[in-house]
Write an enzyme that holds these catalytic residues in place. Structure first.
Site, PDB file in Angstrom:
ATOM      1  N   LYS A  75      43.658  40.410  29.398  1.00 46.84           N
ATOM      2  CA  LYS A  75      42.260  40.648  29.783  1.00 46.84           C
ATOM      3  C   LYS A  75      41.350  39.509  29.351  1.00 46.84           C
ATOM      4  O   LYS A  75      41.790  38.493  28.820  1.00 46.84           O
ATOM      5  CB  LYS A  75      41.775  41.974  29.191  1.00 46.84           C
ATOM      6  N   HIS A  96      38.002  37.470  35.454  1.00 48.44           N
ATOM      7  CA  HIS A  96      36.963  38.116  36.262  1.00 48.44           C
ATOM      8  C   HIS A  96      35.665  37.323  36.161  1.00 48.44           C
ATOM      9  O   HIS A  96      34.617  37.855  35.760  1.00 48.44           O
ATOM     10  CB  HIS A  96      36.756  39.569  35.826  1.00 48.44           C
ATOM     11  N   ILE A 172      46.577  47.688  48.366  1.00 46.69           N
ATOM     12  CA  ILE A 172      47.660  47.980  47.432  1.00 46.69           C
ATOM     13  C   ILE A 172      47.295  49.133  46.516  1.00 46.69           C
ATOM     14  O   ILE A 172      48.092  50.052  46.294  1.00 46.69           O
ATOM     15  CB  ILE A 172      48.012  46.729  46.602  1.00 46.69           C
ATOM     16  N   VAL A 173      46.086  49.122  45.975  1.00 46.79           N
ATOM     17  CA  VAL A 173      45.666  50.181  45.062  1.00 46.79           C
ATOM     18  C   VAL A 173      45.635  51.528  45.785  1.00 46.79           C
ATOM     19  O   VAL A 173      46.191  52.523  45.315  1.00 46.79           O
ATOM     20  CB  VAL A 173      44.288  49.863  44.455  1.00 46.79           C
ATOM     21  N   ASP A 264      33.768  48.180  40.651  1.00 50.11           N
ATOM     22  CA  ASP A 264      32.820  47.184  41.153  1.00 50.11           C
ATOM     23  C   ASP A 264      31.446  47.833  41.276  1.00 50.11           C
ATOM     24  O   ASP A 264      31.284  48.831  41.985  1.00 50.11           O
ATOM     25  CB  ASP A 264      33.247  46.655  42.528  1.00 50.11           C
ATOM     26  N   ARG A 272      29.340  54.061  36.023  1.00 44.74           N
ATOM     27  CA  ARG A 272      29.219  53.204  34.846  1.00 44.74           C
ATOM     28  C   ARG A 272      30.592  53.159  34.175  1.00 44.74           C
ATOM     29  O   ARG A 272      31.307  54.158  34.119  1.00 44.74           O
ATOM     30  CB  ARG A 272      28.150  53.705  33.880  1.00 44.74           C
ATOM     31  N   VAL A 291      37.370  54.313  33.941  1.00 47.40           N
ATOM     32  CA  VAL A 291      37.982  53.423  32.952  1.00 47.40           C
ATOM     33  C   VAL A 291      38.313  52.085  33.608  1.00 47.40           C
ATOM     34  O   VAL A 291      38.909  52.038  34.687  1.00 47.40           O
ATOM     35  CB  VAL A 291      39.237  54.064  32.347  1.00 47.40           C
ATOM     36  N   ILE A 294      42.729  50.947  33.573  1.00 44.75           N
ATOM     37  CA  ILE A 294      43.632  52.090  33.723  1.00 44.75           C
ATOM     38  C   ILE A 294      45.085  51.714  33.426  1.00 44.75           C
ATOM     39  O   ILE A 294      45.801  52.471  32.760  1.00 44.75           O
ATOM     40  CB  ILE A 294      43.506  52.706  35.134  1.00 44.75           C
TER      41      ILE A 294
END
Length: 387
Positions: A75, A96, A172-173, A264, A272, A291, A294
């Site tokens: 991350k 990100h 994909i998700v 997003d 939130r 979350v 995940i």
């Protein structure tokens, strides 16, 4: 090269970027591998296993940053790490960047060579598969009465119908969330803007899954019927319009659930971000599970799949050098985010109003035979640096 496997420090993050299997391969290439103490412990990989394949176990994050030429983690780079970065150090992680301006500034200030891992996957990230499948299960858990949900069981019981689920996005998700929920007996509808995507999903499930073109009109009609809504849409950053506004959330049944896997801002007005420690909140009578990581809940499985997928990038960077590795793989090239003080990520340029330069230009490989890759974003920037 000294390669370092950092311990992730984000709240609720238990994954690690490389298992002993990947470390063995990198050591076999002749590189020195340093692993931060307990980096893989919560994913099921002990320091002894890493040491057994040739890694050196390092006590602190500070020593890792001081000794390693190339560092990788899962991350984002956290604020506590900014001052540890060194000029020309290579970083590979999920940055990100478009959403994290302070992190980008730190990478630029320190003149780091940084790759944002989420843009590097040719066949889609295993994290997307994990997020879709585990996100679906978290949605079912959120429906339980003990978690504030409406208490409905996924496949129903004799005399009680199965739940109705709406999946936003057929990528994909979304497809992996669908796989879990449909197999468990839910009544599922998938929405997408691409008719070909919906056609493929229909064929895959013998037309036993409902498919609907994604429009706000269709959403308004469907939301009041749904027990569970799973958002898998990659939303254009900076968009001013919500896909699901507060009034639409208010129209949903009390105790229904929204799982926002994409996380997003702009898709769902009541969104939130939450953590694994406090994953849910209720707003407008609807339970929200938002979350941001995940896949961290299934740290072992996700680590094994993800580490295997990024190993070729790590080895190519070390064995070939950055220029050659980026020539051979367009997906790695497009993930280059900062290079020695220059921003090389177009979406970040557009959304943060920063000047940028194309990776192939800063690497001086534009005239070479480059492996192609589609753009990682639809967001464009003409704020280009010319050297």
């Amino acid at each position: 090269m000294n390669f370092g496997v950092l311990k992730d420090i984000k709240n609720g993050e238990f994954r690690v970027i490389a298992t002993p299997s990947e470390v063995a391969s990198i050591c076999g290439d002749g590189h020195k591998v340093l692993v931060q103490k307990n980096a893989g412990a919560k994913a099921g990989f002990s320091d002894e296993e890493y040491a057994g394949v040739g890694a050196e176990i390092v006590e602190t994050m500070e020593e890792m940053y001081d000794r390693c030429d190339f560092l990788a983690k899962v991350k984002e780079i956290e604020q506590s790490e900014y001052n540890l970065l060194r000029e020309n150090q290579i970083i590979f992680t999920c940055i990100h960047p478009a959403a994290h301006s302070e992190e980008v500034q730190a990478l630029l200030d320190k003149k780091v060579i940084a790759f944002t891992a989420e843009d590097s996957h040719r066949y889609g990230s295993p994290n997307c598969e994990a997020a879709g499948k585990q996100g679906a299960l978290m949605g079912l858990e959120s429906l339980l009465s003990i978690n504030g949900g409406n208490g409905k069981f996924v496949s129903g019981l004799a005399g009680a119908p199965s739940i109705k689920v709406l999946i936003l996005g057929g990528g994909i998700v979304g497809r992996n969330a669908l796989q879990v929920l449909q197999s468990l007996g839910a009544w599922v509808t998938v929405m997408d803007i691409n008719i070909a995507t919906l056609r493929d999903i229909g064929k895959m499930y013998d037309e036993k899954v409902n498919t609907v073109i994604s429009t706000k009109y269709n959403l308004k009609k469907l939301l009041p019927e749904m027990d569970l809504v799973i958002n898998c849409v990659k939303w254009p950053k900076g968009s001013k319009e919500f896909l699901i506004d507060r009034e639409m959330v208010r129209s949903m049944q009390r105790g229904s659930v929204i799982v926002d896997i994409s996380n997003d801002y702009g898709v769902i007005e009541t969104f939130r971000e939450t953590t694994h420690e406090n994953p849910r909140y209720t707003e407008e009578g609807v339970v929200h599970y938002c979350v941001g990581n995940i896949p961290g809940a299934i740290a072992n499985s996700t680590t094994v799949a993800y580490a295997a997928s990024v190993l070729p990038h790590l080895r190519n960077i070390m064995n070939l050098g950055i220029e050659e590795a980026c020539m051979r793989d367009g997906y790695l090239r497009r993930s280059l985010t900062t290079y020695k003080g220059y921003l090389t990520h177009e979406e970040t340029s557009a959304l943060q109003n920063r000047p940028w330069i194309r990776p192939e230009d800063i690497l001086n490989i534009a005239d070479k035979d480059l492996n192609p890759a589609p753009s990682a974003t639809v967001t464009k920037s003409n704020n280009i640096i010319k050297i």
